[in-house]
Design an enzyme around this catalytic site. Structure first.
Site, mmCIF file in Angstrom:
data_model
loop_
_atom_site.group_PDB
_atom_site.id
_atom_site.type_symbol
_atom_site.label_atom_id
_atom_site.label_comp_id
_atom_site.label_asym_id
_atom_site.label_seq_id
_atom_site.Cartn_x
_atom_site.Cartn_y
_atom_site.Cartn_z
ATOM 1 C CD GLU A 52 8.127 10.664 17.128
ATOM 2 O OE1 GLU A 52 7.443 10.305 16.141
ATOM 3 O OE2 GLU A 52 9.361 10.700 17.108
ATOM 4 C CD1 TRP A 108 13.091 5.655 18.520
ATOM 5 C CD2 TRP A 108 12.469 4.136 20.015
ATOM 6 N NE1 TRP A 108 11.712 5.704 18.619
ATOM 7 C CE2 TRP A 108 11.304 4.786 19.535
ATOM 8 C CE3 TRP A 108 12.320 3.144 20.984
ATOM 9 C CZ2 TRP A 108 10.018 4.466 19.974
ATOM 10 C CZ3 TRP A 108 11.023 2.828 21.419
ATOM 11 C CH2 TRP A 108 9.898 3.479 20.914
ATOM 12 C CG ASP A 109 12.674 3.193 14.346
ATOM 13 O OD1 ASP A 109 12.735 4.051 15.239
ATOM 14 O OD2 ASP A 109 12.011 3.334 13.311
ATOM 15 C CE LYS A 169 4.243 9.443 14.415
ATOM 16 N NZ LYS A 169 5.559 10.092 14.405
ATOM 17 C CD GLN A 170 5.726 5.014 18.281
ATOM 18 O OE1 GLN A 170 6.154 5.778 17.435
ATOM 19 N NE2 GLN A 170 6.381 3.935 18.645
#
Lengths: 776, 776
Positions: free
Chosen positions: B489, B358-359, B602-603
């Site tokens: 994640e 999906w990046d 994580k993000q």
């Protein structure tokens, strides 16, 4: 569910060959002896549906399989149970035509697993594509007396032809696992030897370097006379040895091949002696001969049955079911080798991998407590004590400190050897079962010395783990436990699984109680324990107590039920009965995420806790939870139904209990979960046994006494079982009218029957009218 | 964090060899051309720490790796990015002593990645264990003009000795992956050919059967004169070909080896022609010659930089960082081959596997929208449209019906090729990003025809998926979404991830809006769409609307923040600043379960949603969430910091924004996450670019207009970037005093600067005073 097997009290019988069910039959008709075992594959070639499987105890391959994004702390490998050398194979060639049962017309097919005497028998008449008809009669067993030996008596009689027959017994280690990636093989040939009527192969497992010598030695009789003059064609290829014997056969004249085979493992023999020792073992087997070995096998089984048989009159299905469970359990684990344990598939399939699960403590231990010498159960506990250091290391890998111990979910040698994070890192309730087994053992045997000697040390490691695994939630102002997988593996990574929270608290309480017991009763041992574990009792107990007093347990006060986990009520709650037939079993029909999102329960979870700690809950509480959860339970774990039998019988849900009993006892015979083809559910077989003894027998042990409250299912005429207890043996017989308990031993036993105490003198009986257990 | 690289505006420079950082440098100094690429391994032997890596676009291996208990619906394989033939190797032997840089004393070491012209240069002086000193000067590049060719100019000069030197250029496909189980290899040799100064190898990947021909052709110059007379010793072994040329060398006399290499893939050539075509490609390369190829390379890069360069004055670290990101991104994906996509590690490492994440939609698309021809961005969207049928099949495997589509998390060809359930089955927010990219593309380009042609069909599949993935909770009386993994994640299998719930609703709304647009504006296409998708608009819209109106979004009304997921507040909330240094990075120091239980992020997760849909939230809301979540965010995903730059700049947290900018732009150069050795974070490099243009440039496109609200970080003297917009090109220059926007194109552009509209004629500029963006 399939019901193609014939019901019989002592045998499992398949009449008429059903190729579509062949893999199921291969599982069901498996034989073993605790050291090796095998599926009921045919001796002859069979190109149809078949899962070939021969297994040698303790032999595995460390599969380094890595999923995509490896995470820190993951175990190094997955221990694959390996398919070992095929030692049963006998190729038959008729005038140049290779006999392949899959291409023949088969009639009068009959496959019998004789559980009373411990052998497998197959008879049939086959007609080859070119019209040759043969009668085949093949009998074999894995000897319990000579436990490295298997013996086959293979008889073949031409019916409508005479001509050339080539008989080729062989040993084939050129085998693979069904679950191997791209058909990778795991055995490396080390050496081989072929003589005129013998052949040997030594093969080594990749990476683990186990060596197994598999040998065969055969004799051929034609028309009742041994053939001594033949010259066999000896064949060798990689991992394969065979001897082909050319015969001239006559119609109606029987040929008998006695094939003796042996599997010797480097776990029990020096590698350099494997081949030689294998030759000796086979020489002795041949000297003893098939008939004598079979006789000894029957004797040995007779003794085993005398100890552990359960007799059910009036319900052949139930009788066959319970005997099948006891038979297979006994074939798998004898309790003689302390390095071994009870794998979930025993010697009947390669699935799951590894050998030791929490099944041993939670389900199997009671069977051995009641049926075997106390030492067998004690050995099962010591197995874990021996692995305590590895459990501490395992916990360290996950960041736990100060002697916290996390036992592996699956292991061969104390190391974690499974590799899914939601299981190994999160299905931590297993730690609770290991503590519970100590409690269970001491409760049953009264052997409190076990605590000072081994138990307390294990309990400290386990309590420390739980104390670190919970955290205090500022939001809830209570301790919570996040990120766990409960016994119901159809939920992963949930918060506050009621069962896990409950057993965690129990473990800390029991650890404190046990340590205090040692302190009070055995000062020397207490000192050693404190030194060995670096225990700071006042500080650690304060912490454990604070957790125990302030633990959060999810609950629905409106319904009066404990909640399996946080958020359970947000699910789309519906009963299993609302599922379509095509949806079941869920694990074969639904994707994993869908299963996880659903309300459906794989196996007892809250109820598992109520079963373990039933004395702490009233029957109404048990009933409310039973009636809330059971309708959502698909019982796709073989470990589920037995708990429901026991609780169901306790709270008076007898129909449910009986239905669940049939499900657990005939799980594999009737292929309830559509997965018997993968192998049998060995560890759950102990659960079946519990279902009878604890469920219908109402047997419990507490306050140093044994209690019974038998209930006889409607369909049964009577039920009889034995129980060893504190050096004595009781025999319980229940009919519609009477309950008779007989003390078979030499000393008096204090027992409770329907809540009434009786001191039962040696060789005496007590007889009462049968009651329906009271439900509060 | 490491800072051993020299700062420079156009080059990455390592001075003095640091063997301990060699694998990091190998990643950082990687070169590629969109069709192949490689890590900066040495030409000579190096027995020290090194991750050898050569990669050919589109070539992978389907690893059937199975974790323990396989679950229904799991993907068939994990697509492993394969290390391909090493084509750079040149062995040097001096009087019988093999040159191994790991055993030499190395001085004057300098490694330069020249980003302006696109080549890698290494110079050093080495002294062998026996005391021979040599000067080495090695320059190489992967040609962007001749994109199957790599060229090396390798110069070696004896300093203190004369004697025998054997030079052995080779091609070696006998390579493995670091992530291979038990060192399994993946290439099967098909054919090879060795001539006096050429060698070729054709190898095929196991299972996938891709063939790659790798060839080399070399020339040797000694003292400025070409050696034509040598007789090379030709060597072949499996998957290896080489030519050894014996030379007599003199002190101070330079030897130059020009090695031309080519990688031709069966994806682009018929297999039977691979070898022949490879010979031709190399013949032409040699004819053109190294110097001309290098000149063309520089010209080509000049043109690329003219389009996409960002100039930052006054801050070399920031300048170097952004150029490094643009350079690597450009090396990885050229937009010319519609079958290719943008792998997370590009051609710099084997980690993660697969090629499309999906990046691409969430982070890379904006870069191509602004910097490239509209067609490149459109091709990236069409790539997904082409795979719609496979996305529908993928959803079907998971039990979804009626045309619901779930795009894979990782793919090579439209099939899911990752194999962790918590990712593939649950990290479903990716579906939202694919819909969002359609919106983003149309918003930017105004190309609404895309909807009728491709977009609406994809949106229908995605909306259907969400409508089936939620369920109505009787308990909550709202729709909920259970069992998901959000962008963060470090949580798996959570319920009601705010971001996923939000984008799911947005997708359904956008799908309805888009379908209605097609219906209104293009009746023919609408009919086709309805037929093709079997759309029942009234019924389906009613359902979607009901969900959109009744969706549950977890929230903490007291704090005024959206909750990342159910139960988030029960965690032990603490800032990253409370972690010890030894705990970081968490993914290398903590076990997975501990990470999952912790509050650490994580993000960007909630913030990712606020970034995507910022126009729907006021700055106070964004700030409250930013200030709640950012302190708990470890940014261990490379995709995290850029979102924080953009939001931080928007709400006036400029220091934070600048700090995050350095982190994203110098993530690999400074090895922030201690994982650069595995390869570069290619897709996040587009995020870095966004951080400048959207973050500091304040660029947005909505209402068919482009908006800017630039902010110049304190440390910068000026910032300049270009943006293509609707057929024109704007150049934005920001200094402390002025913002200048210049229309470089041929047509007038309507733009907004600090909220004020300007009609900017062709070739005209608008100049305003620089403002600090208003924070509400």
């Amino acid at each position: 569910m399939k019901q193609y097997l014939k019901q019989d009290e002592w045998c499992i019988i398949e009449e008429g060959f059903k190729p579509e069910y062949n893999e199921i039959s291969e599982s069901v008709f498996s034989i073993g002896n605790g050291r090796m075992g095998q599926r009921a594959n045919f001796e002859e070639r069979y190109s149809g549906k078949s899962l070939q499987g021969n297994y040698v105890a303790g032999v595995y391959y460390p599969d380094k399989t890595r999923v995509g994004w490896w995470k820190n702390g993951y175990p190094e490998y997955f221990a694959k149970v390996l398919n070992a050398a095929n030692w049963i194979g006998i190729d038959i060639e008729l005038d140049g035509e290779m006999l392949d049962l899959a291409t023949c017309k088969i009639s009068d097919f009959r496959r019998v697993l004789n559980m009373r005497e411990g052998y497998l028998l197959r008879t049939c008449t086959v007609t080859t594509p070119t019209g040759k008809t043969l009668k085949i009669n093949a009998q074999r067993f894995c000897s319990i007396v000579d436990d490295e030996v298997g013996a086959i008596c293979y008889s073949i009689t031409p019916v409508n032809f005479s001509g050339k027959m080539v008989v080729t017994p062989y040993v084939d280690a050129d085998v693979k696992n069904r679950d191997a990636n791209y058909d990778e093989k795991f055995w490396i040939e080390i050496s081989k030897l072929v003589r005129n009527s013998q052949a040997y192969l030594v093969a080594e497992t990749k990476k683990t370097g186990f060596q197994v010598a598999t040998g065969m030695l055969f004799q051929i009789f034609q028309g009742g006379k041994e053939e001594n003059e033949f010259v066999a064609t000896r064949r060798k290829r990689e991992n394969f040895v065979s001897c082909s014997v050319p015969l001239t056969v006559k119609a109606k004249e029987e040929i008998i091949i006695y094939k003796y085979a042996a599997n010797l493992s480097s776990e029990n023999h020096p590698k350099e002696n494997l081949l030689k020792n294998c030759q000796n073992v086979l020489k002795n087997a041949q000297k003893k001969g098939f008939d004598k070995m079979l006789l000894e096998q029957a004797e040995c089984w007779k003794a085993k049955w005398a100890k552990s048989d359960i007799i059910i009159e009036g319900d052949v299905a139930a009788q066959q079911g319970i005997r099948f469970n006891i038979f297979q359990l006994t074939q798998t684990y004898t309790g003689e080798d302390e390095r071994l344990n009870i794998g979930p598939k025993g010697f009947t399939g390669e699935k799951y991998g590894g050998s030791t699960y929490w099944d041993t403590e939670a389900y199997c231990l009671p069977f051995y407590l009641v049926n075997a010498n106390e030492k067998v159960a004690r050995n099962l506990l010591i197995y874990r004590h021996k692995q305590l250091q590895k459990a501490i290391e395992n916990a360290q890998k996950l960041g736990f400190t100060d002697g916290a111990a996390l036992y592996p979910m699956v292991t061969m040698n104390g190391e974690e050897c499974h590799n899914e994070w939601e299981i190994t890192f999160e299905e931590i309730h297993r730690n609770g079962a290991i503590a519970y087994a100590i409690h269970d053992y001491i409760r049953y045997t009264g052997d409190k010395t076990y605590l000072a000697e081994y138990g307390a040390e294990v309990l400290i490691g386990i309590a420390r783990f739980w104390a670190q695994r919970v955290h205090f939630s500022a939001h809830k102002q209570q301790y919570v436990m996040h990120g766990v997988t409960g016994p119901n593996e159809y939920e992963n990574n949930v918060n506050n699984n009621w069962y896990t929270n409950y057993i965690a608290v129990w473990c800390m309480e029991y650890a404190m109680e046990s340590i205090q017991f040692v302190q009070k009763n055995d000062t020397e041992s207490y000192k050693t324990l404190v030194t060995k574990t670096n225990l700071n009792a006042s500080k650690e107990f304060a912490k454990w107590e604070h957790i125990c007093k302030n633990m959060y347990f999810p609950e629905d006060t409106k319904r009066g039920v404990f909640l399996q986990q946080d958020g359970f009520l947000d699910k789309d709650l519906m009963p299993v009965s609302a599922l379509r037939v095509v949806d079941k079993p869920l694990n074969q029909k639904w994707s994993w995420d869908r299963i996880l999102r659903s309300c459906f329960i794989k196996q007892a979870d809250v109820l598992q806790g109520l079963y373990f700690f039933e004395e702490r809950f009233d029957n109404d509480t048990i009933r409310r939870n039973f009636e809330f959860y059971e309708p959502m339970t698909v019982h796709e774990s073989s470990l589920s139904p037995c708990v429901h039998v026991i609780l169901g019988a306790k709270i008076g849900l007898f129909d449910k209990a009986y239905q669940m009993y049939l499900r657990t006892s005939r799980l594999d015979l009737d292929d309830y979960n559509n997965d018997t083809e993968d192998g049998l559910h060995i560890t759950s077989m102990a659960g079946t046994w519990m279902a009878v003894v604890k469920g219908f027998g109402g047997m419990r042990v507490y306050d140093d006494k044994v209690h019974f409250a038998p209930y006889l299912p409607e369909a049964w005429k009577s039920m009889t079982f034995k129980a060893r207890f504190r050096g004595g043996v009781l025999e319980m017989n229940v009919t519609k009218e009477h309950v008779t308990v007989k003390n078979m031993g030499e000393k008096a036993i204090d027992l409770s029957l329907y809540g009434e105490m009786h001191l039962l003198e040696a060789h005496k009986s007590v007889v009462l009218s049968t009651q329906v257990p009271v439900t509060e």
